[in-house]
Design a protein around this motif. Structure first.
Motif, PDB file in Angstrom:
ATOM      1  N   THR A 179       0.858  -1.189   0.000  1.00  0.00           N
ATOM      2  CA  THR A 179       0.000   0.000   0.000  1.00  0.00           C
ATOM      3  C   THR A 179       0.893   1.236   0.000  1.00  0.00           C
ATOM      4  O   THR A 179       1.776   1.365   0.853  1.00  0.00           O
ATOM      5  CB  THR A 179      -0.907   0.018   1.244  1.00  0.00           C
ATOM      6  N   ALA A 180       0.652   2.115  -0.943  1.00  0.00           N
ATOM      7  CA  ALA A 180       1.478   3.317  -1.042  1.00  0.00           C
ATOM      8  C   ALA A 180       1.264   4.190   0.181  1.00  0.00           C
ATOM      9  O   ALA A 180       0.147   4.342   0.676  1.00  0.00           O
ATOM     10  CB  ALA A 180       1.132   4.088  -2.309  1.00  0.00           C
ATOM     11  N   GLY A 181       2.342   4.767   0.694  1.00  0.00           N
ATOM     12  CA  GLY A 181       2.250   5.645   1.849  1.00  0.00           C
ATOM     13  C   GLY A 181       1.800   7.041   1.452  1.00  0.00           C
ATOM     14  O   GLY A 181       2.091   7.521   0.355  1.00  0.00           O
ATOM     15  N   ALA A 182       1.060   7.680   2.350  1.00  0.00           N
ATOM     16  CA  ALA A 182       0.592   9.048   2.112  1.00  0.00           C
ATOM     17  C   ALA A 182       1.644  10.042   2.575  1.00  0.00           C
ATOM     18  O   ALA A 182       2.429   9.767   3.488  1.00  0.00           O
ATOM     19  CB  ALA A 182      -0.726   9.289   2.859  1.00  0.00           C
ATOM     20  N   ASP A 183       1.643  11.212   1.934  1.00  0.00           N
ATOM     21  CA  ASP A 183       2.549  12.301   2.340  1.00  0.00           C
ATOM     22  C   ASP A 183       4.004  11.843   2.416  1.00  0.00           C
ATOM     23  O   ASP A 183       4.710  12.067   3.403  1.00  0.00           O
ATOM     24  CB  ASP A 183       2.118  12.886   3.698  1.00  0.00           C
ATOM     25  N   HIS A 184       4.434  11.158   1.368  1.00  0.00           N
ATOM     26  CA  HIS A 184       5.825  10.732   1.225  1.00  0.00           C
ATOM     27  C   HIS A 184       6.248   9.679   2.248  1.00  0.00           C
ATOM     28  O   HIS A 184       7.444   9.462   2.453  1.00  0.00           O
ATOM     29  CB  HIS A 184       6.771  11.941   1.314  1.00  0.00           C
ATOM     30  N   GLN A 185       5.277   9.040   2.890  1.00  0.00           N
ATOM     31  CA  GLN A 185       5.606   7.945   3.797  1.00  0.00           C
ATOM     32  C   GLN A 185       5.911   6.686   2.976  1.00  0.00           C
ATOM     33  O   GLN A 185       5.423   6.534   1.855  1.00  0.00           O
ATOM     34  CB  GLN A 185       4.442   7.677   4.751  1.00  0.00           C
ATOM     35  N   PRO A 186       6.718   5.760   3.520  1.00  0.00           N
ATOM     36  CA  PRO A 186       7.078   4.559   2.748  1.00  0.00           C
ATOM     37  C   PRO A 186       5.887   3.632   2.532  1.00  0.00           C
ATOM     38  O   PRO A 186       4.929   3.617   3.322  1.00  0.00           O
ATOM     39  CB  PRO A 186       8.130   3.886   3.631  1.00  0.00           C
ATOM     40  N   ALA A 187       5.943   2.860   1.464  1.00  0.00           N
ATOM     41  CA  ALA A 187       4.919   1.855   1.186  1.00  0.00           C
ATOM     42  C   ALA A 187       4.979   0.757   2.251  1.00  0.00           C
ATOM     43  O   ALA A 187       6.040   0.475   2.818  1.00  0.00           O
ATOM     44  CB  ALA A 187       5.119   1.268  -0.193  1.00  0.00           C
ATOM     45  N   THR A 188       3.832   0.136   2.523  1.00  0.00           N
ATOM     46  CA  THR A 188       3.755  -0.875   3.579  1.00  0.00           C
ATOM     47  C   THR A 188       3.002  -2.112   3.099  1.00  0.00           C
ATOM     48  O   THR A 188       2.270  -2.072   2.109  1.00  0.00           O
ATOM     49  CB  THR A 188       3.042  -0.325   4.831  1.00  0.00           C
ATOM     50  N   ILE A 189       3.208  -3.208   3.813  1.00  0.00           N
ATOM     51  CA  ILE A 189       2.395  -4.406   3.643  1.00  0.00           C
ATOM     52  C   ILE A 189       1.748  -4.715   4.984  1.00  0.00           C
ATOM     53  O   ILE A 189       2.248  -4.328   6.034  1.00  0.00           O
ATOM     54  CB  ILE A 189       3.228  -5.615   3.170  1.00  0.00           C
ATOM     55  N   ASP A 190       0.620  -5.411   4.948  1.00  0.00           N
ATOM     56  CA  ASP A 190      -0.094  -5.765   6.173  1.00  0.00           C
ATOM     57  C   ASP A 190       0.430  -7.082   6.733  1.00  0.00           C
ATOM     58  O   ASP A 190       0.553  -8.073   6.006  1.00  0.00           O
ATOM     59  CB  ASP A 190      -1.592  -5.893   5.902  1.00  0.00           C
ATOM     60  N   VAL A 191       0.725  -7.077   8.019  1.00  0.00           N
ATOM     61  CA  VAL A 191       1.209  -8.277   8.712  1.00  0.00           C
ATOM     62  C   VAL A 191       0.333  -8.498   9.939  1.00  0.00           C
ATOM     63  O   VAL A 191       0.007  -7.543  10.654  1.00  0.00           O
ATOM     64  CB  VAL A 191       2.684  -8.128   9.133  1.00  0.00           C
ATOM     65  N   THR A 192      -0.043  -9.757  10.178  1.00  0.00           N
ATOM     66  CA  THR A 192      -0.874 -10.095  11.333  1.00  0.00           C
ATOM     67  C   THR A 192      -0.115 -11.024  12.268  1.00  0.00           C
ATOM     68  O   THR A 192       0.511 -11.996  11.824  1.00  0.00           O
ATOM     69  CB  THR A 192      -2.177 -10.784  10.890  1.00  0.00           C
ATOM     70  N   VAL A 193      -0.158 -10.713  13.557  1.00  0.00           N
ATOM     71  CA  VAL A 193       0.495 -11.523  14.589  1.00  0.00           C
ATOM     72  C   VAL A 193      -0.575 -12.076  15.519  1.00  0.00           C
ATOM     73  O   VAL A 193      -1.339 -11.311  16.117  1.00  0.00           O
ATOM     74  CB  VAL A 193       1.514 -10.693  15.398  1.00  0.00           C
ATOM     75  N   ALA A 194      -0.650 -13.398  15.628  1.00  0.00           N
ATOM     76  CA  ALA A 194      -1.611 -14.041  16.530  1.00  0.00           C
ATOM     77  C   ALA A 194      -1.020 -14.142  17.930  1.00  0.00           C
ATOM     78  O   ALA A 194       0.185 -14.360  18.095  1.00  0.00           O
ATOM     79  CB  ALA A 194      -1.978 -15.425  16.010  1.00  0.00           C
ATOM     80  N   ILE A 195      -1.885 -13.991  18.938  1.00  0.00           N
ATOM     81  CA  ILE A 195      -1.486 -14.110  20.345  1.00  0.00           C
ATOM     82  C   ILE A 195      -2.217 -15.312  20.929  1.00  0.00           C
ATOM     83  O   ILE A 195      -3.451 -15.308  21.034  1.00  0.00           O
ATOM     84  CB  ILE A 195      -1.844 -12.842  21.145  1.00  0.00           C
ATOM     85  N   ALA A 196      -1.474 -16.342  21.310  1.00  0.00           N
ATOM     86  CA  ALA A 196      -2.103 -17.566  21.805  1.00  0.00           C
ATOM     87  C   ALA A 196      -2.744 -17.351  23.172  1.00  0.00           C
ATOM     88  O   ALA A 196      -3.869 -17.788  23.415  1.00  0.00           O
ATOM     89  CB  ALA A 196      -1.084 -18.702  21.854  1.00  0.00           C
ATOM     90  N   ASP A 197      -2.045 -16.690  24.082  1.00  0.00           N
ATOM     91  CA  ASP A 197      -2.541 -16.512  25.449  1.00  0.00           C
ATOM     92  C   ASP A 197      -3.289 -15.181  25.543  1.00  0.00           C
ATOM     93  O   ASP A 197      -2.719 -14.154  25.906  1.00  0.00           O
ATOM     94  CB  ASP A 197      -1.383 -16.558  26.442  1.00  0.00           C
ATOM     95  N   GLN A 198      -4.573 -15.210  25.232  1.00  0.00           N
ATOM     96  CA  GLN A 198      -5.390 -14.004  25.254  1.00  0.00           C
ATOM     97  C   GLN A 198      -5.584 -13.463  26.674  1.00  0.00           C
ATOM     98  O   GLN A 198      -5.860 -12.279  26.856  1.00  0.00           O
ATOM     99  CB  GLN A 198      -6.758 -14.288  24.629  1.00  0.00           C
TER     100      GLN A 198
END
Length: 340
Positions: free
Chosen positions: A240-259
């Motif tokens: 995803t292109a960054g706004a206002d000259h911010q770097p492009a990013t990808i989405d990453v998801t981290v699962a938490i086992a012990d809620q």
């Protein structure tokens, strides 16, 4: 984004400061300082990259109601809905939740064959309606199970599956927002939902993409400073292109086992430590043990029965306040001086 104190082997002075030590002292400096000794250890060095994330229930997904009927019941925001329970009611008929990845796109009846048939049969079996073989074929026994299910829901017992009469989602859902109102005519956005367990979402700079892949471990630091273990479950492939000259990013998801360790937190900022480098079975000393040698380069002061003498070392990876060293005469257990 917060970066860890990561240095290359050539930037030794910066590394000593960044990893909680001090500029490597010269031998003349250390001669006037009280000192202790520490053994050279054989260890695993792990260097991490810290990135910002958000702890919550994940990105919301919108449910649209089919274009017929009047909305007569809606769940409350925060409600959890599992398989077989109503997501909403239209004309006072319950529209239940079924689990699956394939959206229902056609009416199903005896004689139909396909993955959507198998999806329906798997759900019926999970809800306790049996008497048929779970496969890709919609048989008369499948239709009989559907009729029993429809009877229990208070619906007309047709034995036919109407895609508009149910909602398909990958798993149980938690209502994030209710958009529609009682009395509205169906045919538009109804509500938004997310998962029932909290995850950490990261907008990761694409330059760090090489650090992440599904299955890798991560450490999540909560707002109160406590840490929990996490596992990367999803890594986006589209930037995803960054706004206002911010770097492009990808989405990453981290699962938490012990809620249970997360308390009531939702939409909370967290810091995630990703492993950027790892070396097993290396010799290491505290960065503070390094000294600048008169002839140039770096070394450590080794303590033996005959006194203290300098030994030149080759430096490797820095991590967690330690540095990898190699040198003739340096082995696991060798005592080196650490200025106090």
């Amino acid at each position: 984004m917060t970066s860890s104190s990561v240095v290359v082997a050539g930037a030794v002075a910066a590394a000593a400061i960044g990893f909680g030590g001090r500029n490597p002292a010269t031998p003349s400096d250390t001669a006037h300082l009280p000192a202790t000794t520490t053994p050279v250890t054989r260890t695993t060095l792990i260097r991490t990259q810290q990135v910002n994330g958000v702890l919550g229930y994940g990105a919301p997904v919108t449910i649209n109601a089919p274009g017929h009927g009047t909305i007569t019941w809606l769940p409350a925001p925060g409600a959890t809905i599992t398989r077989g329970q109503p997501v909403y009611k239209a004309d006072n008929r319950a529209i239940p939740l079924l689990y699956g990845s394939l959206p229902l796109y056609r009416t199903l009846r005896s004689g139909d064959v396909g993955e959507d048939v198998q999806e329906i049969e798997q759900n019926l079996a999970a809800l306790g309606y049996t008497g048929y073989t779970v496969d890709r074929s919609y048989t008369s026994t499948t239709a009989n199970a559907v009729r029993r299910w429809q009877k229990d829901l208070g619906l007309v017992q047709t034995g036919v599956i109407d895609p508009a009469a149910m909602v398909i989602a990958p798993a149980g859902l938690r209502v994030s927002e209710v958009v529609a109102h009682l009395g509205d005519q169906a045919g538009g956005p109804l509500l938004a939902y997310a998962g029932t367990t909290r995850v950490v979402t990261i907008a990761l700079e694409v330059t760090l993409q090489s650090l992440v892949s599904p299955g890798l471990s991560a450490t999540v630091t909560l707002p109160d400073g406590k840490t929990v273990d996490g596992t990367l479950t999803k890594v986006g492939a589209v930037a995803t292109a960054g706004a206002d000259h911010q770097p492009a990013t990808i989405d990453v998801t981290v699962a938490i086992a012990d809620q249970s360790k997360l308390g009531p937190l939702d939409q909370a900022p967290v810091v995630v430590s990703l492993v950027s480098a790892k070396l097993d079975n290396v010799l290491a000393v505290p960065v503070a043990a390094l000294v600048v040698l008169p002839e140039g380069g770096y070394g450590v002061q080794v303590m033996t029965g005959s006194g203290i003498h300098d030994v030149a070392v080759h430096l490797g990876m820095f991590a967690d306040g330690k540095v990898q060293i190699t040198a003739d005469g340096i082995a696991e257990g060798t005592l080196v001086v650490v200025p106090s």
